[in-house]
Design a protein around this motif. Structure first.
Motif, PDB file in Angstrom:
ATOM      1  N   ASN A   1       0.824  -1.211   0.000  1.00  0.00           N
ATOM      2  CA  ASN A   1       0.000   0.000   0.000  1.00  0.00           C
ATOM      3  C   ASN A   1       0.855   1.256   0.000  1.00  0.00           C
ATOM      4  O   ASN A   1       0.561   2.225  -0.718  1.00  0.00           O
ATOM      5  N   ARG A   2       1.926   1.249   0.812  1.00  0.00           N
ATOM      6  CA  ARG A   2       2.756   2.463   0.922  1.00  0.00           C
ATOM      7  C   ARG A   2       3.512   2.746  -0.362  1.00  0.00           C
ATOM      8  O   ARG A   2       3.638   3.907  -0.770  1.00  0.00           O
ATOM      9  N   LEU A   3       4.019   1.714  -1.009  1.00  0.00           N
ATOM     10  CA  LEU A   3       4.706   1.927  -2.281  1.00  0.00           C
ATOM     11  C   LEU A   3       3.721   2.410  -3.345  1.00  0.00           C
ATOM     12  O   LEU A   3       4.072   3.244  -4.192  1.00  0.00           O
ATOM     13  N   GLY A   4       2.500   1.914  -3.289  1.00  0.00           N
ATOM     14  CA  GLY A   4       1.480   2.420  -4.212  1.00  0.00           C
ATOM     15  C   GLY A   4       1.195   3.891  -3.996  1.00  0.00           C
ATOM     16  O   GLY A   4       1.029   4.658  -4.956  1.00  0.00           O
ATOM     17  N   GLN A   5       1.145   4.312  -2.731  1.00  0.00           N
ATOM     18  CA  GLN A   5       0.944   5.736  -2.420  1.00  0.00           C
ATOM     19  C   GLN A   5       2.116   6.581  -2.921  1.00  0.00           C
ATOM     20  O   GLN A   5       1.930   7.691  -3.436  1.00  0.00           O
ATOM     21  N   LEU A   6       3.341   6.052  -2.765  1.00  0.00           N
ATOM     22  CA  LEU A   6       4.522   6.775  -3.242  1.00  0.00           C
ATOM     23  C   LEU A   6       4.452   6.972  -4.753  1.00  0.00           C
ATOM     24  O   LEU A   6       4.766   8.061  -5.264  1.00  0.00           O
ATOM     25  N   ILE A   7       4.036   5.953  -5.480  1.00  0.00           N
ATOM     26  CA  ILE A   7       3.922   6.065  -6.941  1.00  0.00           C
ATOM     27  C   ILE A   7       2.860   7.088  -7.314  1.00  0.00           C
ATOM     28  O   ILE A   7       3.082   7.938  -8.198  1.00  0.00           O
ATOM     29  N   ALA A   8       1.715   7.049  -6.645  1.00  0.00           N
ATOM     30  CA  ALA A   8       0.652   8.016  -6.944  1.00  0.00           C
ATOM     31  C   ALA A   8       1.114   9.444  -6.665  1.00  0.00           C
ATOM     32  O   ALA A   8       0.840  10.367  -7.455  1.00  0.00           O
ATOM     33  N   HIS A   9       1.825   9.641  -5.551  1.00  0.00           N
ATOM     34  CA  HIS A   9       2.329  10.975  -5.213  1.00  0.00           C
ATOM     35  C   HIS A   9       3.339  11.444  -6.258  1.00  0.00           C
ATOM     36  O   HIS A   9       3.327  12.628  -6.657  1.00  0.00           O
ATOM     37  N   THR A  10       4.197  10.543  -6.705  1.00  0.00           N
ATOM     38  CA  THR A  10       5.216  10.930  -7.681  1.00  0.00           C
ATOM     39  C   THR A  10       4.584  11.248  -9.027  1.00  0.00           C
ATOM     40  O   THR A  10       5.054  12.145  -9.741  1.00  0.00           O
ATOM     41  N   ARG A  11       3.519  10.561  -9.384  1.00  0.00           N
ATOM     42  CA  ARG A  11       2.800  10.902 -10.623  1.00  0.00           C
ATOM     43  C   ARG A  11       2.266  12.335 -10.547  1.00  0.00           C
ATOM     44  O   ARG A  11       2.321  13.083 -11.527  1.00  0.00           O
ATOM     45  N   ALA A  12       1.747  12.690  -9.379  1.00  0.00           N
ATOM     46  CA  ALA A  12       1.144  14.015  -9.218  1.00  0.00           C
ATOM     47  C   ALA A  12       2.185  15.106  -9.019  1.00  0.00           C
ATOM     48  O   ALA A  12       1.925  16.270  -9.314  1.00  0.00           O
ATOM     49  N   HIS A  13       3.366  14.742  -8.529  1.00  0.00           N
ATOM     50  CA  HIS A  13       4.422  15.715  -8.242  1.00  0.00           C
ATOM     51  C   HIS A  13       5.749  15.214  -8.812  1.00  0.00           C
ATOM     52  O   HIS A  13       6.620  14.732  -8.075  1.00  0.00           O
ATOM     53  N   PRO A  14       5.931  15.278 -10.125  1.00  0.00           N
ATOM     54  CA  PRO A  14       7.157  14.760 -10.751  1.00  0.00           C
ATOM     55  C   PRO A  14       8.402  15.470 -10.216  1.00  0.00           C
ATOM     56  O   PRO A  14       8.348  16.630  -9.804  1.00  0.00           O
TER      57      PRO A  14
END
Length: 442
Positions: free
Chosen positions: A206-219
């Motif tokens: 779950n946490r790695l998924g959140q990190l990926i979503a955050h990075t998509r939104a904030h490159p």
């Protein structure tokens, strides 16, 4: 020192050795090299009876090991033998383990092509100043105590910090992520801790998924951002499993290799003196130490997809195949005086198997080499007179357990500056707090 690899030659002794290797006996894990020497001579393709109950064959000679590492008849695709995989690893979340490490072409080719951009020689070399900065800061903190356990204070925090920055993991998130990875490490082969393992793997997924979503939104300029932006980008499931394997495998192998390197140099003052006198020898010394005592003792999950005959022994279809990297790298048929550590030995890069061979050659090898170079350079510069706090305790500090996967130390107590008063030794910090103090690059 030469006696450490004397091998028994009687049949009863060989049976005892095979038994010790099969069950991961403590005496074997503390010093596996005599057992490997005996197996190279008497049973180079050796059937084992490990606790998980899956038929297993151990390959110990260099030529056989090198060929086996790239032999497509020895598959790494966990989906092709999922029951066997679970019997060995007890994994709950196939989504995490369904990664580049446990796949065959063409899927492996696609994943590796996407990931390799993070580890090109040019990109890795650009990280040298920052890795040096992290190492110097960690060693300044170590120096305040003088007597330290190098594993939690330096060997683990260095590669962890490097990987966190590579992936863009915020400093505030690192301690909890590391804590959960620690639970996975401690619980993976212990059935009594299955609930803890399940919870930790679920949290990490779950946490790695959140990190990926955050990075998509904030490159940003992180490796993860590059991976997300790349042509033919991976989907979220592949991204999660890729981050998992890079972090899990990448920090442990380098951390244990730092410990192995420092221990063996301190046990051989003549070799240490050569590096102190000529730091230009350090890159070559890294290759030699990886050959001599690498942090990867045996290869990861492989199984025979058909019957394979090797040196007169038939490895039946479906059997597990373990490749003893530590044994192959000390094969006298390949290396002169293989049980001697010689930091001036030449021609090793691309020859020893410490980073694997073939399709699954370690993606992170350039980064690992750089981290090891920096670690040894900074240690020898800042603490040229460091010594082992208790040389007699080193044998007891090697990792134990039933699976000879990693070869490394649980602890490495050092006196960094013997000229300083002993004083009271403060408790060694965990890797996570030490990591949290490393300021990210802006």
């Amino acid at each position: 020192m030469a006696q450490e690899n004397a091998a028994p030659d009687d049949a009863g002794g060989l049976r005892d050795i095979v038994s010790a290797v099969s069950r991961g006996a403590p005496e074997f894990r503390s010093c596996p090299h005599p057992a490997y020497a005996a197996l190279r001579e008497q049973a180079p393709v050796c059937p084992l009876t490990p606790p998980h109950g899956i038929g297993t064959y151990l390959i110990t000679r260099y030529d056989d090991a090198r060929d086996a590492l790239s032999d497509p008849r020895f598959s790494k695709d966990m989906h092709g033998a999922l029951d066997t995989y679970h019997a060995v690893y007890g994994s709950f979340f196939d989504a995490l383990d369904d990664n580049v490490l446990f796949s065959d072409p063409p899927r492996h080719t696609r994943l590796r092509r996407s990931l390799r951009g993070a580890f090109t020689p040019r990109r890795v070399e650009e990280m040298r100043p920052r890795i040096t900065e992290i190492a110097e800061k960690l060693l300044r903190e170590c120096g305040q105590a003088n007597e330290v356990d190098l594993m939690p204070t330096f060997a683990f925090p260095l590669p962890i910090a490097v990987l966190c920055e590579l992936m863009g993991i915020p400093p505030g998130d690192r301690p909890e992520i590391l804590s959960q990875f620690g639970v996975v490490t401690r619980s993976r082969f212990d059935p009594s801790k299955s609930a803890e393992l399940h919870a930790a793997e679920e949290w990490l997924q779950n946490r790695l998924g959140q990190l990926i979503a955050h990075t998509r939104a904030h490159p940003s300029d992180s490796f993860l951002s590059d991976l997300i932006r790349a042509e033919g980008a991976l989907d979220d499931a592949d991204l999660i499993s890729s981050l998992w394997v890079i972090f899990f495998a990448g920090h442990k192998t380098t951390a244990f290799q730092i410990g192995n390197s420092v221990l063996h140099l301190l046990l051989r003052p003549d070799q240490l003196d050569r590096l102190r006198e000529d730091p230009a020898l350090i890159p070559g010394a890294v290759e030699e130490i990886v050959r001599f005592e690498g942090s990867v003792e045996t290869s990861t999950f492989r199984y025979a997809v058909e019957d394979v005959e090797l040196r007169g022994t038939v490895i039946p279809e479906g059997s597990l195949v373990q490749i003893a990297i530590s044994s192959a790298n000390r094969d006298p048929a390949k290396f002169d005086s293989p049980d001697v550590l010689d930091v001036t030995r030449e021609g090793l890069q691309g020859t020893h198997l410490g980073f694997g061979h073939g399709t699954h050659y370690c993606l992170g090898a350039p980064l690992a080499r750089l981290e090891l170079e920096v670690a040894l350079s900074c240690l020898l510069r800042d603490f040229p007179d460091m010594r082992l706090a208790d040389p007699r305790a080193s044998e007891a500090a090697w990792l134990k357990g039933p699976v000879a996967a990693f070869r490394g130390l649980e602890r490495l107590p050092l006196v960094l500056d013997p000229s300083r008063p002993a004083g009271n030794r403060p408790p060694a910090p965990d890797a996570a707090p030490a990591l949290a103090s490393v300021t990210p690059r802006t």
